[in-house]
Design a protein around this motif. Sequence first.
Motif, PDB file in Angstrom:
ATOM      1  N   ASN A  24     -42.939 -71.536  65.792  1.00 20.68           N
ATOM      2  CA  ASN A  24     -44.142 -71.787  65.001  1.00 20.68           C
ATOM      3  C   ASN A  24     -45.335 -71.139  65.677  1.00 20.68           C
ATOM      4  O   ASN A  24     -45.463 -71.183  66.897  1.00 20.68           O
ATOM      5  N   ALA A  25     -46.203 -70.549  64.878  1.00 23.13           N
ATOM      6  CA  ALA A  25     -47.480 -70.020  65.350  1.00 23.13           C
ATOM      7  C   ALA A  25     -48.578 -70.598  64.461  1.00 23.13           C
ATOM      8  O   ALA A  25     -48.398 -70.728  63.249  1.00 23.13           O
ATOM      9  N   ALA A  26     -49.695 -70.975  65.080  1.00 24.04           N
ATOM     10  CA  ALA A  26     -50.761 -71.610  64.311  1.00 24.04           C
ATOM     11  C   ALA A  26     -52.128 -71.216  64.850  1.00 24.04           C
ATOM     12  O   ALA A  26     -52.278 -70.889  66.035  1.00 24.04           O
ATOM     13  N   TYR A  27     -53.094 -71.262  63.938  1.00 28.56           N
ATOM     14  CA  TYR A  27     -54.493 -71.093  64.318  1.00 28.56           C
ATOM     15  C   TYR A  27     -55.267 -72.257  63.718  1.00 28.56           C
ATOM     16  O   TYR A  27     -55.160 -72.544  62.516  1.00 28.56           O
ATOM     17  N   THR A  28     -56.047 -72.945  64.552  1.00 28.70           N
ATOM     18  CA  THR A  28     -56.824 -74.096  64.107  1.00 28.70           C
ATOM     19  C   THR A  28     -58.294 -73.868  64.423  1.00 28.70           C
ATOM     20  O   THR A  28     -58.647 -73.626  65.589  1.00 28.70           O
ATOM     21  N   ALA A  29     -59.142 -73.937  63.411  1.00 29.47           N
ATOM     22  CA  ALA A  29     -60.592 -73.823  63.563  1.00 29.47           C
ATOM     23  C   ALA A  29     -61.217 -75.183  63.255  1.00 29.47           C
ATOM     24  O   ALA A  29     -60.503 -76.168  63.046  1.00 29.47           O
ATOM     25  N   ASP A  30     -62.537 -75.245  63.199  1.00 29.47           N
ATOM     26  CA  ASP A  30     -63.205 -76.525  62.953  1.00 29.47           C
ATOM     27  C   ASP A  30     -62.903 -77.086  61.573  1.00 29.47           C
ATOM     28  O   ASP A  30     -62.726 -78.283  61.405  1.00 29.47           O
ATOM     29  N   LYS A  31     -62.828 -76.232  60.560  1.00 26.56           N
ATOM     30  CA  LYS A  31     -62.690 -76.721  59.192  1.00 26.56           C
ATOM     31  C   LYS A  31     -61.426 -76.264  58.487  1.00 26.56           C
ATOM     32  O   LYS A  31     -61.181 -76.645  57.349  1.00 26.56           O
ATOM     33  N   TYR A  32     -60.607 -75.443  59.158  1.00 24.98           N
ATOM     34  CA  TYR A  32     -59.386 -74.979  58.502  1.00 24.98           C
ATOM     35  C   TYR A  32     -58.326 -74.670  59.553  1.00 24.98           C
ATOM     36  O   TYR A  32     -58.611 -74.550  60.750  1.00 24.98           O
ATOM     37  N   ALA A  33     -57.101 -74.544  59.076  1.00 26.25           N
ATOM     38  CA  ALA A  33     -55.985 -74.177  59.956  1.00 26.25           C
ATOM     39  C   ALA A  33     -54.943 -73.429  59.143  1.00 26.25           C
ATOM     40  O   ALA A  33     -54.806 -73.639  57.929  1.00 26.25           O
ATOM     41  N   LEU A  34     -54.208 -72.551  59.817  1.00 21.95           N
ATOM     42  CA  LEU A  34     -53.125 -71.785  59.212  1.00 21.95           C
ATOM     43  C   LEU A  34     -51.908 -71.895  60.127  1.00 21.95           C
ATOM     44  O   LEU A  34     -52.042 -71.914  61.348  1.00 21.95           O
ATOM     45  N   SER A  35     -50.724 -71.934  59.529  1.00 24.44           N
ATOM     46  CA  SER A  35     -49.510 -72.083  60.314  1.00 24.44           C
ATOM     47  C   SER A  35     -48.360 -71.350  59.640  1.00 24.44           C
ATOM     48  O   SER A  35     -48.255 -71.333  58.411  1.00 24.44           O
ATOM     49  N   VAL A  36     -47.491 -70.739  60.446  1.00 24.97           N
ATOM     50  CA  VAL A  36     -46.256 -70.150  59.934  1.00 24.97           C
ATOM     51  C   VAL A  36     -45.115 -70.624  60.829  1.00 24.97           C
ATOM     52  O   VAL A  36     -45.245 -70.656  62.052  1.00 24.97           O
ATOM     53  N   THR A  37     -44.014 -71.024  60.206  1.00 20.90           N
ATOM     54  CA  THR A  37     -42.838 -71.520  60.916  1.00 20.90           C
ATOM     55  C   THR A  37     -41.608 -70.783  60.406  1.00 20.90           C
ATOM     56  O   THR A  37     -41.439 -70.611  59.201  1.00 20.90           O
ATOM     57  N   TYR A  38     -40.759 -70.372  61.328  1.00 23.34           N
ATOM     58  CA  TYR A  38     -39.500 -69.718  60.977  1.00 23.34           C
ATOM     59  C   TYR A  38     -38.373 -70.525  61.608  1.00 23.34           C
ATOM     60  O   TYR A  38     -38.410 -70.824  62.796  1.00 23.34           O
ATOM     61  N   GLY A  39     -37.377 -70.892  60.793  1.00 20.50           N
ATOM     62  CA  GLY A  39     -36.267 -71.686  61.290  1.00 20.50           C
ATOM     63  C   GLY A  39     -34.923 -71.139  60.857  1.00 20.50           C
ATOM     64  O   GLY A  39     -34.786 -70.565  59.778  1.00 20.50           O
ATOM     65  N   VAL A  40     -33.922 -71.314  61.713  1.00 17.10           N
ATOM     66  CA  VAL A  40     -32.555 -70.878  61.450  1.00 17.10           C
ATOM     67  C   VAL A  40     -31.634 -72.071  61.630  1.00 17.10           C
ATOM     68  O   VAL A  40     -31.718 -72.800  62.617  1.00 17.10           O
ATOM     69  N   ASP A  41     -30.743 -72.273  60.663  1.00 19.56           N
ATOM     70  CA  ASP A  41     -29.754 -73.346  60.704  1.00 19.56           C
ATOM     71  C   ASP A  41     -28.377 -72.706  60.801  1.00 19.56           C
ATOM     72  O   ASP A  41     -27.912 -72.069  59.862  1.00 19.56           O
ATOM     73  N   GLU A  42     -27.737 -72.873  61.955  1.00 19.02           N
ATOM     74  CA  GLU A  42     -26.391 -72.352  62.161  1.00 19.02           C
ATOM     75  C   GLU A  42     -25.387 -73.477  61.920  1.00 19.02           C
ATOM     76  O   GLU A  42     -24.825 -74.042  62.857  1.00 19.02           O
TER      77      GLU A  42
END
Length: 194
Positions: free
Chosen positions: A54-72
């Motif tokens: 997961n990578a994320a950016y959090t500011a005072d009034k907003y945030a963005l996040s992307v997550t990549y997952g693999v299920d074996e």
Amino acid sequence: MLDDCGNVNAGITGGAVGLGGSYDFGNGFTMAAGAQTVQANVFTEEGDDQYAINAAYTADKYALSVTYGVDENAALTDENKFTALQAYYTPDGNLPSISVGYEFGDIGGAADGADEQSSFFVGLTWAEVGPGSAGIAAGHSNTNESADELYQYEAYYAYPVNDSMTITPLIYTQDAAGDLDDTTGMMVKTSFKF
């Protein structure tokens, strides 16, 4: 169904053995990674193993996040792979904050026309409504491309009884497949923290 904000499969949960770590780069940027497996076959070909980053950016009034997952999953010939995108924005004044989430994935080994899956969420939260907060949300979860999107809608009010306990009554309705009747219900959730 809606409490994961659209991140249904990419954000791994429920393993018997897990490990993870995170790093704060400063200035609002963070990164995390994790892995989990079943207790009987810890990180082997016979086990059900999951990995996520997961990578994320959090500011005072907003945030963005992307997550990549693999299920074996040992029962599958190919891996399931999911990507989840999430964001929120909190405007000034009495306007509600808005949260959105969207996840898309590839189901390993599934036939063409049934190998893509998605989840979606959008919610509004009013932080100060009397002594508590209120919100509304809509979304669908784990919808295969070969099926209709069955949405769930909910409205709630979270009331803090004291510093340790919050009571949240809510009402929801969920679309039903085919000719079945939609489901509508009410519930009360009580949360404790110490």
